[in-house]
Scaffold this motif. Structure first.
Motif, mmCIF file in Angstrom:
data_model
loop_
_atom_site.group_PDB
_atom_site.id
_atom_site.type_symbol
_atom_site.label_atom_id
_atom_site.label_comp_id
_atom_site.label_asym_id
_atom_site.label_seq_id
_atom_site.Cartn_x
_atom_site.Cartn_y
_atom_site.Cartn_z
ATOM 1 N N ARG A 174 -3.994 5.841 -23.316
ATOM 2 C CA ARG A 174 -4.925 6.278 -22.273
ATOM 3 C C ARG A 174 -4.393 5.943 -20.875
ATOM 4 O O ARG A 174 -5.084 6.166 -19.883
ATOM 5 C CB ARG A 174 -6.284 5.607 -22.462
ATOM 6 N N GLU A 176 -2.772 16.450 -19.176
ATOM 7 C CA GLU A 176 -3.445 17.426 -18.312
ATOM 8 C C GLU A 176 -2.479 18.523 -17.867
ATOM 9 O O GLU A 176 -2.867 19.699 -17.766
ATOM 10 C CB GLU A 176 -4.052 16.708 -17.103
ATOM 11 N N LYS A 215 -2.219 10.415 -19.512
ATOM 12 C CA LYS A 215 -3.298 11.301 -19.072
ATOM 13 C C LYS A 215 -2.743 12.427 -18.199
ATOM 14 O O LYS A 215 -3.095 13.604 -18.385
ATOM 15 C CB LYS A 215 -4.344 10.496 -18.292
ATOM 16 N N LEU A 225 -6.762 12.580 -25.544
ATOM 17 C CA LEU A 225 -6.492 11.170 -25.292
ATOM 18 C C LEU A 225 -7.274 10.274 -26.245
ATOM 19 O O LEU A 225 -6.756 9.256 -26.722
ATOM 20 C CB LEU A 225 -6.826 10.822 -23.839
ATOM 21 N N SER A 226 -8.511 10.640 -26.518
ATOM 22 C CA SER A 226 -9.330 9.855 -27.445
ATOM 23 C C SER A 226 -8.715 9.847 -28.839
ATOM 24 O O SER A 226 -8.674 8.800 -29.509
ATOM 25 C CB SER A 226 -10.753 10.418 -27.509
ATOM 26 N N LYS A 259 -9.724 19.652 -25.369
ATOM 27 C CA LYS A 259 -9.405 19.443 -23.964
ATOM 28 C C LYS A 259 -8.764 18.067 -23.779
ATOM 29 O O LYS A 259 -8.719 17.252 -24.703
ATOM 30 C CB LYS A 259 -10.677 19.591 -23.119
ATOM 31 N N PRO A 260 -8.243 17.782 -22.591
ATOM 32 C CA PRO A 260 -7.500 16.539 -22.385
ATOM 33 C C PRO A 260 -8.231 15.267 -22.796
ATOM 34 O O PRO A 260 -7.637 14.373 -23.391
ATOM 35 C CB PRO A 260 -7.196 16.577 -20.889
ATOM 36 N N ASP A 261 -9.531 15.146 -22.478
ATOM 37 C CA ASP A 261 -10.252 13.916 -22.814
ATOM 38 C C ASP A 261 -10.273 13.688 -24.320
ATOM 39 O O ASP A 261 -10.088 12.554 -24.795
ATOM 40 C CB ASP A 261 -11.683 13.963 -22.275
ATOM 41 N N GLU A 262 -10.509 14.749 -25.077
ATOM 42 C CA GLU A 262 -10.518 14.634 -26.538
ATOM 43 C C GLU A 262 -9.126 14.316 -27.063
ATOM 44 O O GLU A 262 -8.965 13.529 -28.002
ATOM 45 C CB GLU A 262 -11.034 15.925 -27.156
#
Length: 480
Positions: free
Chosen positions: A265, A274, A270, A457-458, A452-455
């Motif tokens: 993260r 992106e 990140k 990274l998670s 999407k990017p947040d998912e």
């Protein structure tokens, strides 16, 4: 290749080692697929051995048969057959049984279990056997006798002293013993047709904004910006990992290798995620790419359907049949995200020794297997390898006098330009499942536009944390 280029490549990896980028792997991820019982003393080897002499330092029984299994992938197996012919000329009483396959583990695992493995194996490809498991179970021979044997080209030098820096270390798993000889030297990057760029008045982009502009222009012409091996999305890591290092510095990659809390993260990861997501979000990825394997994606690229593809230097040989004569294959580093803030320069790349050859500890002719490897490391053999498959080898200076193919010449120049800015992520070696199926698979989902990017990274962090908590596997670390 000129001498200056070769000196630079030696210096690159030597300095990379001192920077901690080229760490010697310890025990890696232990596969759930066990091979069988321990192989006994992995430094002693099998039978069929004669007393060592000056002319026969490995004690080869020159009449003993030899069995070789080679991965039939991007490099094919002609180079190995040619080396075997040289071995037979030096050992006229020895019969050599050769086979080539892409199913290394399915075909050879039962033979390890039965205690009847072949003598020499090119353990490569998607179905390769897990190296850490083989080492942990004592199934592989320590290749130190080969490394300490005199070179066939120059008996005053040991074999190990003819190899590019990092080659010996790449085959080590926990300590000084070397269990694999990585024969090829691979450079990873963004491959493209220089003719296609020139025909459209494009210069290879040095920044991500420039990359997006070319992709936008390509889209207007009915071309995709990128394609990749959608069914093997870990190919995306070939440019993604050095991109992370470029943005966040070598410590960003070390943190990922070491599975540090929050490593997936960190800001550099990140930012890279992106940036890659923009390719999907703006429609710059070739339609249907998620369903393509490596051959199909490379074919779409050589046929001009996409401008760029992340790949390794084997692609020139693997895609030879579909590559137009005037294609002018070339490779370059992933563009910089922001030259003003990036921690490493545009020239930063991932390059390393690869294509591991191993000798099973229970093989019948371990001495002959090591002697064949010694034969493969002669200038004659490695120059033959480079001509046939458009790849650099692990032997220093061996291709100085060779007329290199366009892609390989471009890769050599890229490596030369990188200077000390070569990163060697150990995550693919230490944690193969995490790298291929989880990190690679998640990048594939991102590039397919399904997350999407947040998912992304998670998922990265969740998979890394789960691996870090798994007490059934070793967790090697970079030295401080």
């Amino acid at each position: 290749m000129d001498a200056a280029t070769e000196y630079s490549r030696r210096d690159v990896l030597g300095r990379a080692a001192t920077m901690g980028l080229l760490a010697a792997p310890a025990a890696a991820l232990l596969s759930a697929c066990a091979i069988g019982g321990a192989g006994g003393d992995s430094s002693a080897g099998g039978a069929r051995r004669e007393p060592a002499t000056k002319d026969n330092p490995l004690g080869v029984d020159r009449s003993a048969p030899l069995e070789v299994v080679v991965f039939d992938g991007g490099f094919g197996d002609t180079y190995a057959r040619n080396a075997e012919a040289r071995y037979r000329r030096a050992n006229p009483g020895a019969a050599v049984k050769h086979s080539a396959t892409q199913a290394i583990q399915p075909q050879l695992q039962p033979r390890f279990v039965a205690g009847d493995p072949p003598d020499l194996i090119d353990n490569s490809g998607a179905a390769q056997m897990d190296m850490a498991t083989l080492v942990a179970q004592g199934q592989l021979l320590d290749l130190t006798p080969l490394l300490d044997a005199p070179s066939l080209d120059d008996p005053s030098r040991k074999v190990r002293d003819t190899l590019l820096a990092g080659t010996v270390e790449k085959g080590q798993f926990g300590g000084a013993r070397t269990y694999a000889l990585n024969y090829a030297f691979t450079v990873f990057g963004v491959y493209h047709s220089q003719k296609l760029l020139d025909d459209n008045g494009w210069t290879y982009p040095r920044t991500w904004d420039e990359m997006l502009k070319i992709c936008a222009q390509a889209k207007k012409k009915g071309l995709a910006g990128w394609t990749y091996a959608g069914r093997h999305p870990n190919y995306l890591t070939f440019t993604f990992y050095p991109f992370v290092a470029k943005i966040g510095g070598p410590e960003a990659i070390r943190a990922m290798d070491d599975l540090e809390p929050g490593a997936f993260r960190q800001d550099a990861v990140k930012a890279a995620v992106e940036a890659y997501y923009e390719l999907a979000a703006k429609g710059y990825v070739l339609k249907g790419t998620p369903g393509l394997d490596h051959i199909q994606s490379q074919t779409a690229w050589t046929q001009g359907q996409a401008v760029f593809i992340p790949d390794g230097s084997w692609v020139e040989n693997e895609a030879r049949a579909t590559t137009p004569a005037d294609f002018r294959m070339a490779v370059a580093p992933n563009p910089a995200l922001d030259p003003a803030s990036d921690r490493m320069p545009f020239e930063t790349i991932w390059a390393e020794a690869g294509e591991p050859f191993v000798v099973p500890a229970k093989a019948r002719n371990t001495a002959g297997a090591m002697e064949l490897l010694r034969t493969m490391l002669t200038r004659e053999s490695v120059q033959d390898f480079s001509r046939l498959v458009s790849s650099l080898s692990c032997v220093r200076g061996a291709t100085d006098a060779v007329d290199l193919a366009p892609g390989l010449k471009s890769g050599s120049a890229m490596l030369n330009a990188a200077g000390p800015n070569v990163v060697v992520p150990m995550l693919p070696v230490w944690y193969s499942t995490l790298n291929k199926e989880q990190i690679g698979g998640t990048l594939g989902e991102l590039m397919a536009g399904r997350i999407k990017p947040d998912e992304c990274l998670s998922r990265f962090q969740s998979c890394a944390d789960r691996t870090a908590r798994d007490s059934s596997i070793e967790h090697p670390k970079h030295s401080a």
